[in-house]
Motif scaffolding. Structure first.
Motif: not given
Length: 559
Positions: A75-77, A105-115
């Motif tokens: 899997a790839i994150k 399996f590939i999941v993309w968390d599209p990080v655009l802005v930090s906490t």
């Protein structure tokens, strides 16, 4: 046996709370081997992101190629992608994946802005299609969904449309995370954690255990009608509930949780997506990857503590097993949850499943006290006669006799209980079964199906199939005893008995017993044996029970 390999393609968080660092903590906790591909080096702490140093395409490709040469992933994150050049490099690499290596399996968390609300990426909606075509799942929060789709997502309808737009560009599915619906009821959805059918959305157990999770600070959105009146707003300040919306072109459902009051939520999105990848690498079905990852994040939020002056990181703990960390499943095809079903009179113990009244009577005479009559045929006069006779025999021998599937006939003739498959829940009249005083057993084959079953507070939950079985074609893979033990551990605090089923016989029952279910169902271990009485005796001995013939009745020992 070696651990599965998961790649994290993401940015480095020098503060240690998110990005590659959070991913490696998660992967280690979930017993997979993590490999890293750094997209961007960040200078950040718990308060701010001070600088970003994106790597070049050549630097990115070098890392990818080197890993593929020796450490191919299950899997790839994918996390932070700083610019369109990086995205194209990753997309081209995935597009040219070698045929001789199983595709991960590939999941993309599209990080655009930090906490800390610092902008981390230059990506625009027109940049992302080539990568979406390569991923199984994309996991934006609400603001990321709006930015990537270029659409407003302030109501449930527009949220679903925006999520589907990402699927139409190529993603197999979208999980919109941390959404907080308000008390307005769009499209008939009841407020305050109740579905249109009355199912309590924040409960997976008879004791109304609250579910938990925190949405990222930037997951809020508002919709205002042309007349200035707020309509169907998805705004965090008006509700304690949180939902993750799973949306694909083939189906939709929601995971319902409650907020945890904590400011220490740094890295929730990174942790969720890397946990999804870890569970996928362990061959869990996609819906189980989501509920397990949700539970892992929830328990991390419950145990999070501050490091530095800003938001602290999510704690990295262990495989989820506590009911109050798991979400409830919200699906429009599920019937209303009724009052809890009556409990069993006795623990299930040895639980034969037979297809004839003759076998039922034979086992009752041997002293077996829990049985199931499984007649796989449409209702007919012959089927009704068999069910009537089985019910009468159960009463005569004071036994717990369950009727498989034929719930209407079971109600009509006053059966002790009904057993339903997961696929039968949407068509059976659950409330009528409960009102009639019948017990209910429900089959499950996954974490997700267990959570659905728990919403109905049944008399027992069947867990299977544990081993390969020849009696019926199964859509799921064998669960094995490791998963069985995890399922039992999850359900035990609810007080609902568990029954292991599927391919179980004398040769493997010891492993099943070590998982500590309350009962063991057998389908062929007795009926195909050379001596049924000896088989019952041996199985009862394995379960720590003795066989007692019914006084005054004869039983044939051999077939």
């Amino acid at each position: 046996m070696s651990r599965p390999i998961v790649w994290s393609i993401a940015g480095s968080d020098s503060g240690g709370g998110a990005g590659i660092q959070a991913d490696l903590h998660t992967l280690q906790a979930l017993d997979v081997h993590g490999c890293t591909v750094i997209t961007t080096v960040t200078a950040q702490n718990s308060v701010k992101t001070q600088a970003l140093y994106p790597l070049t395409s050549d630097q990115l490709h070098s890392q990818l190629s080197c890993l593929l040469d020796d450490l191919a992933p299950a899997a790839i994150k994918i996390g932070l992608i700083s610019n369109s050049e990086q995205l194209r490099t990753i997309a081209r690499f995935l597009e040219s994946w070698p045929e001789q290596i199983a595709r991960p399996f590939i999941v993309w968390d599209p990080v655009l802005v930090s906490t800390q609300d610092d902008v981390l990426s230059e990506l625009q909606p027109q940049d992302i299609e080539s990568l979406l075509k390569q991923v199984n799942l994309v996991t934006p929060n609400l603001s990321e969904l709006e930015m990537l789709s270029g659409q407003s997502a302030g109501t449930e309808d527009t949220l679903r449309e925006a999520a589907l737009s990402l699927c139409r560009q190529g993603a197999k599915a979208t999980l919109v995370t941390g959404v907080a619906p308000n008390g307005v009821a769009p499209n008939g959805v009841a407020p305050s954690g109740v579905a249109p059918n009355g199912v309590a959305l924040n409960s997976v157990a008879p004791n109304d255990v609250a579910q938990n999770e925190v949405a990222p600070d930037n997951s809020e959105s508002k919709a205002v009608a042309s007349n200035g009146v707020s309509r169907n707003r998805l705004s965090a300040e008006l509700s304690h509930n949180r939902r993750d919306y799973f949306i694909s072109e083939h189906g939709q459902f929601e995971l319902e949780k409650r907020s945890i009051k904590t400011s220490h939520d740094h890295g929730t999105g990174c942790t969720l997506s890397s946990a999804i990848a870890a569970f996928a690498a362990n061959h869990y079905p996609p819906e189980d990857c989501l509920v397990l990852a949700s539970a892992y994040v929830t328990q991390g939020l419950q145990q999070a503590s501050g490091v530095g002056r800003g938001p602290g990181p999510v704690a990295h703990t262990h495989w989820p097993h506590l009911p109050d960390t798991f979400p409830s499943i919200r699906r429009t095809d599920l019937p209303a949850a009724s009052a809890p079903f009556a409990p069993l009179n006795n623990p299930p113990g040895l639980y034969p499943v037979v297809d004839s009244v003759a076998w039922l009577q034979r086992l009752l005479v041997m002293g077996v006290t829990t049985l199931q009559l499984r007649i796989k045929a449409q209702p007919s006069a012959a089927v009704e006669d068999a069910i009537c006779e089985a019910i009468a025999l159960g009463k005569r021998y004071n036994a717990q006799v369950f009727i498989n599937d034929h719930w209407a006939l079971a109600i009509k003739h006053g059966a002790f209980g009904v057993h339903l498959g997961q696929e039968d829940l949407s068509s059976a009249d659950i409330a009528a079964i409960q009102r009639a005083g019948l017990r209910l057993g429900i089959s499950t084959h996954s974490y997700t199906e267990i959570l659905i079953a728990l919403q109905y507070s049944p008399s027992y939950i069947a867990l299977g199939h544990i081993f390969p079985t020849q009696t019926k074609s199964m859509p799921s893979s064998p669960q094995g005893v490791t998963r069985l033990a995890r399922y039992v551990k999850l359900i035990k605090p609810t007080g609902i008995p568990t029954v292991a089923i599927g391919g179980i016989g004398l040769g493997n029952i010891d492993d099943v017993v070590r998982a500590e279910p309350d009962g063991v169902a057998v389908v062929t271990a007795i009926t195909t044996s050379k001596n049924a009485r000896e088989a019952v005796d041996a199985l009862n001995q394995k379960l720590g029970r003795k066989t007692h013939d019914v006084a005054g009745e004869e039983v044939s020992d051999a077939d």
